[in-house]
Motif scaffolding. Structure first.
Motif, PDB file in Angstrom:
ATOM      1  N   UNK A  61      30.249 -20.273  87.598  1.00 23.14           N
ATOM      2  CA  UNK A  61      31.308 -20.115  86.613  1.00 23.14           C
ATOM      3  C   UNK A  61      32.631 -19.992  87.361  1.00 23.14           C
ATOM      4  N   UNK A  62      33.475 -20.977  87.192  1.00 18.52           N
ATOM      5  CA  UNK A  62      34.722 -21.042  87.938  1.00 18.52           C
ATOM      6  C   UNK A  62      35.769 -20.121  87.326  1.00 18.52           C
ATOM      7  N   UNK A  63      36.677 -19.639  88.163  1.00 17.49           N
ATOM      8  CA  UNK A  63      37.756 -18.782  87.705  1.00 17.49           C
ATOM      9  C   UNK A  63      38.879 -19.573  87.034  1.00 17.49           C
ATOM     10  N   UNK A  64      38.965 -20.882  87.322  1.00 14.71           N
ATOM     11  CA  UNK A  64      40.051 -21.681  86.748  1.00 14.71           C
ATOM     12  C   UNK A  64      39.884 -21.837  85.241  1.00 14.71           C
ATOM     13  N   UNK A  65      40.998 -22.017  84.543  1.00 10.05           N
ATOM     14  CA  UNK A  65      40.982 -22.134  83.081  1.00 10.05           C
ATOM     15  C   UNK A  65      41.148 -23.592  82.662  1.00 10.05           C
ATOM     16  N   UNK A  66      40.417 -23.963  81.630  1.00 10.80           N
ATOM     17  CA  UNK A  66      40.542 -25.274  81.016  1.00 10.80           C
ATOM     18  C   UNK A  66      40.038 -25.154  79.586  1.00 10.80           C
ATOM     19  N   UNK A  67      40.562 -25.949  78.697  1.00 13.87           N
ATOM     20  CA  UNK A  67      40.142 -25.890  77.304  1.00 13.87           C
ATOM     21  C   UNK A  67      39.229 -27.046  76.908  1.00 13.87           C
ATOM     22  N   UNK A  68      38.768 -27.834  77.868  1.00 13.07           N
ATOM     23  CA  UNK A  68      37.986 -29.018  77.568  1.00 13.07           C
ATOM     24  C   UNK A  68      36.504 -28.677  77.371  1.00 13.07           C
ATOM     25  N   UNK A  69      35.945 -29.105  76.228  1.00 12.72           N
ATOM     26  CA  UNK A  69      34.515 -28.972  75.961  1.00 12.72           C
ATOM     27  C   UNK A  69      33.846 -30.325  76.165  1.00 12.72           C
ATOM     28  N   UNK A  70      32.764 -30.359  76.915  1.00 11.37           N
ATOM     29  CA  UNK A  70      31.967 -31.564  77.110  1.00 11.37           C
ATOM     30  C   UNK A  70      30.588 -31.306  76.524  1.00 11.37           C
ATOM     31  N   UNK A  71      30.091 -32.260  75.748  1.00  9.73           N
ATOM     32  CA  UNK A  71      28.802 -32.111  75.088  1.00  9.73           C
ATOM     33  C   UNK A  71      27.926 -33.302  75.451  1.00  9.73           C
ATOM     34  N   UNK A  72      26.682 -33.021  75.847  1.00  7.76           N
ATOM     35  CA  UNK A  72      25.721 -34.055  76.184  1.00  7.76           C
ATOM     36  C   UNK A  72      24.463 -33.823  75.362  1.00  7.76           C
ATOM     37  N   UNK A  73      23.908 -34.898  74.816  1.00  7.02           N
ATOM     38  CA  UNK A  73      22.734 -34.782  73.963  1.00  7.02           C
ATOM     39  C   UNK A  73      21.817 -35.970  74.211  1.00  7.02           C
ATOM     40  N   UNK A 124      10.450 -37.727  62.770  1.00  4.65           N
ATOM     41  CA  UNK A 124      11.513 -38.704  62.513  1.00  4.65           C
ATOM     42  C   UNK A 124      10.898 -40.089  62.428  1.00  4.65           C
ATOM     43  N   UNK A 125      11.310 -40.867  61.438  1.00  2.74           N
ATOM     44  CA  UNK A 125      10.741 -42.194  61.227  1.00  2.74           C
ATOM     45  C   UNK A 125      11.281 -43.234  62.199  1.00  2.74           C
ATOM     46  N   UNK A 126      12.406 -42.940  62.814  1.00  2.00           N
ATOM     47  CA  UNK A 126      12.992 -43.891  63.759  1.00  2.00           C
ATOM     48  C   UNK A 126      13.721 -43.129  64.855  1.00  2.00           C
ATOM     49  N   UNK A 127      14.036 -43.843  65.918  1.00  2.00           N
ATOM     50  CA  UNK A 127      14.792 -43.214  67.003  1.00  2.00           C
ATOM     51  C   UNK A 127      16.197 -42.847  66.523  1.00  2.00           C
ATOM     52  N   UNK A 128      16.750 -43.646  65.613  1.00  2.00           N
ATOM     53  CA  UNK A 128      18.089 -43.347  65.078  1.00  2.00           C
ATOM     54  C   UNK A 128      18.064 -42.030  64.295  1.00  2.00           C
ATOM     55  N   UNK A 129      17.020 -41.831  63.477  1.00  2.39           N
ATOM     56  CA  UNK A 129      16.903 -40.581  62.717  1.00  2.39           C
ATOM     57  C   UNK A 129      16.751 -39.399  63.663  1.00  2.39           C
ATOM     58  N   UNK A 130      15.970 -39.569  64.720  1.00  2.61           N
ATOM     59  CA  UNK A 130      15.798 -38.498  65.712  1.00  2.61           C
ATOM     60  C   UNK A 130      17.132 -38.181  66.389  1.00  2.61           C
ATOM     61  N   UNK A 131      17.918 -39.220  66.683  1.00  2.00           N
ATOM     62  CA  UNK A 131      19.237 -39.010  67.302  1.00  2.00           C
ATOM     63  C   UNK A 131      20.160 -38.234  66.360  1.00  2.00           C
ATOM     64  N   UNK A 132      20.154 -38.579  65.073  1.00  2.00           N
ATOM     65  CA  UNK A 132      20.988 -37.855  64.101  1.00  2.00           C
ATOM     66  C   UNK A 132      20.581 -36.383  64.010  1.00  2.00           C
ATOM     67  N   UNK A 133      19.289 -36.106  64.001  1.00  2.00           N
ATOM     68  CA  UNK A 133      18.823 -34.719  63.956  1.00  2.00           C
ATOM     69  C   UNK A 133      19.267 -33.963  65.211  1.00  2.00           C
ATOM     70  N   UNK A 134      19.160 -34.623  66.344  1.00  2.00           N
ATOM     71  CA  UNK A 134      19.587 -34.006  67.597  1.00  2.00           C
ATOM     72  C   UNK A 134      21.083 -33.712  67.580  1.00  2.00           C
ATOM     73  N   UNK A 135      21.874 -34.675  67.105  1.00  2.00           N
ATOM     74  CA  UNK A 135      23.321 -34.487  67.026  1.00  2.00           C
ATOM     75  C   UNK A 135      23.682 -33.351  66.075  1.00  2.00           C
ATOM     76  N   UNK A 136      22.940 -33.200  64.970  1.00  2.00           N
ATOM     77  CA  UNK A 136      23.199 -32.107  64.032  1.00  2.00           C
ATOM     78  C   UNK A 136      22.991 -30.753  64.706  1.00  2.00           C
TER      79      UNK A 136
END
Length: 192
Positions: free
Chosen positions: A111-123, A160-172
């Motif tokens: 955990x760095x001491x420097x400040x930044x307001x940027x949020x990065x999200x990976x899914x 999930x019936x499809x990979x797209x549906x699984x991706x939407x659930x993951x994103x939610x």
């Protein structure tokens, strides 16, 4: 502002001003029976150490306890103990983790001491990955600048019936976590 994190009977009190922390502990001690364990070293299975660069967090002790509980304390380490891309059945996962909903743990994070307001999200999601139920396995992580704030990996609760549906659930799942983190960071920024 003083930030207090309470989990069952464990409490973490933090602030950049030591006087405010001591004042808060005195107030809490008058109302409750508390034991001051001093500077943060362990909390909820995580180990903390400080340096000029920031705070190092790891779960070495937790990982060693898992190894010991499985009777593998004397096992020789291997760089890759499992075959790459192997898919474990739920019984094997339960045996390895001791729980059916596998929440991943983070080995180390600086955990760095420097400040930044940027949020990065990976899914990501592995559609129909569970060999027993054909449910998808999803995971995500949220970073604030270069600091890991939240991470999770688990089997999705429905098929999930499809990979797209699984991706939407993951994103939610990611978005609900992200909304909470964003609100918390805004609240902390307004008070600091």
């Amino acid at each position: 502002m003083v930030v207090t994190l309470v989990y069952v009977d464990d409490m973490l009190v933090t602030r950049s001003n030591l006087g405010l922390i001591e004042h808060t502990k005195a107030i809490l001690h008058k109302a409750f029976k508390i034991k001051d364990l001093g500077e943060l070293k362990f909390f909820l299975g995580m180990e903390f150490s400080r340096s000029a660069k920031g705070i190092l967090m790891n779960q070495r002790k937790y990982a060693l306890e898992i190894i010991s509980n499985l009777g593998l304390g004397n096992a020789k380490p291997a760089w890759t103990p499992l075959e790459a891309n192997i898919k474990l059945a739920i019984q094997e996962l339960d045996c390895l983790t001791g729980e059916s909903d596998n929440e991943q743990f983070k080995d180390k994070e600086q955990y760095q001491s420097k400040r930044s307001n940027k949020l990065n999200v990976y899914s990501d999601v592995d559609w129909a990955a569970c060999p027993n139920t054909r449910r998808s396995v999803s995971g995500f992580l949220v970073k604030h600048s270069e600091t890991l704030l939240s991470w999770k990996s688990k089997k999705q609760s429905v098929f999930s019936r499809s990979s797209a549906e699984a991706e939407y659930r993951s994103m939610a799942n990611v978005v609900s976590d992200l909304v909470w983190i964003d609100a918390l960071l805004k609240e902390l920024r307004n008070e600091v």
